[in-house]
Scaffold this active site. Structure first.
Site, PDB file in Angstrom:
ATOM      1  N   SER A  42       0.803  -1.224   0.000  1.00 37.92           N
ATOM      2  CA  SER A  42       0.000   0.000   0.000  1.00 37.92           C
ATOM      3  C   SER A  42       0.836   1.273   0.000  1.00 37.92           C
ATOM      4  CB  SER A  42      -0.945   0.015   1.203  1.00 37.92           C
ATOM      5  OG  SER A  42      -0.227   0.155   2.415  1.00 37.92           O
ATOM      6  N   LYS A 119       0.954   4.406   6.973  1.00 39.73           N
ATOM      7  CA  LYS A 119       0.445   5.226   5.883  1.00 39.73           C
ATOM      8  C   LYS A 119       1.094   6.605   5.975  1.00 39.73           C
ATOM      9  CE  LYS A 119      -2.730   2.063   4.889  1.00 39.73           C
ATOM     10  NZ  LYS A 119      -2.677   1.229   3.664  1.00 39.73           N
TER      11      LYS A 119
END
Length: 278
Positions: A42, A119
């Site tokens: 990701s 993230k």
């Protein structure tokens, strides 16, 4: 008798040494740096599956999430940070807190599952965040993006979980070249980083997210292959993340392996050792 006594003392000293070592390691991991393996794609190309890094836990101060989780499925050990420090949870505050900055790469606890996620910090408290036609808007202003060619990787299973990459040039056969379109995105505070795009996805067109006080909005750099704050928690996403759930900032990759095990030395990525994270 003396021999037995000496043997007993030696065993006791060994036990004490192990206990002290575990305590020191626990304190180090709680207060300073926590090891973290990258399990998914990701955050490509910033972070690749198999990257190993230490998370700087001093960057944002300490909360219940600073306590370490110990999960060893093979022996049935599953001690969560909340099991140890859950009594500190709920007031969304931190001790010796530092302010997270937009663009930081952050490890945090998922607000529902409690699993560790990594993230990029996009939205600060009070921000308005939206994605329109794949372009990020912060407080109603589009961020600057510049095309930067193509990111390429081999279309093959990656890492211990044997995850297959998604490709903008799909379908791609086993061993073929998997492509993603790459851009350089510059946030309002001047932080620039690479983002990847696969194609037109539902998360390229969102409503407006108003970030609540004491919360943050996160997105993956691999924009079309990331479960992040664009998807609400009720739908299996991350949603807004409370300040107390931040664990620390990722600053540098220490080691990287492209194989299914770090022991496979022929899969080590020598060009990623001690690599700074941008």
């Amino acid at each position: 008798m003396a021999a037995k006594s000496n043997s007993g003392n030696a065993i006791w000293e060994t036990v004490k040494t192990i206990v002290y070592a575990l305590l020191i390691a626990g304190v180090f991991r709680t207060l300073f740096f926590q090891p973290f393996w990258i399990p998914s794609g990701s955050m490509k190309q910033t972070l690749l599956i198999g990257d190993f890094l230490f998370v700087n836990k001093m960057a944002y101060g300490y909360s219940y999430a600073s306590c370490p989780s110990v999960i060893i499925p093979r022996i049935g050990l599953n001690v969560d940070a909340e099991d140890i420090c859950g009594f500190l949870k709920g007031d969304n505050t931190r001790v010796w807190s530092g302010d997270p900055e937009r663009g930081d790469v952050v490890v945090f606890r998922h607000p529902v599952s409690g699993r560790d996620f990594i993230k990029r910090l996009i939205g600060l408290p009070g921000d308005r965040i939206q994605v329109k036609d794949g372009l990020l808007y912060i407080n109603d202003e589009p961020v600057k993006v510049v095309d930067d060619g193509v990111f390429e990787e081999i279309a093959a299973p990656q890492g211990p979980q044997r995850l297959r990459p998604r490709c903008s040039n799909a379908p791609v056969g086993e061993g073929g070249v998997c492509e993603k379109q790459r851009q350089i995105e510059t946030l309002p505070n001047g932080v620039s980083h690479a983002i990847l795009n696969i194609g037109n996805q539902s998360m390229d067109h969102t409503g407006i997210y108003q970030v609540p006080e004491g919360h943050f909005f996160f997105m993956g750099d691999n924009r079309d292959n990331s479960s992040d704050s664009r998807l609400p928690q009720a739908a299996g996403g991350v949603g807004f993340v409370p300040f107390e759930n931040l664990i620390g900032r990722a600053d540098r990759i220490m080691f990287s392996s492209a194989g299914s095990s770090m022991l496979y030395f022929w899969t080590w990525r020598g060009d990623r050792f001690f690599k700074g994270i941008e």
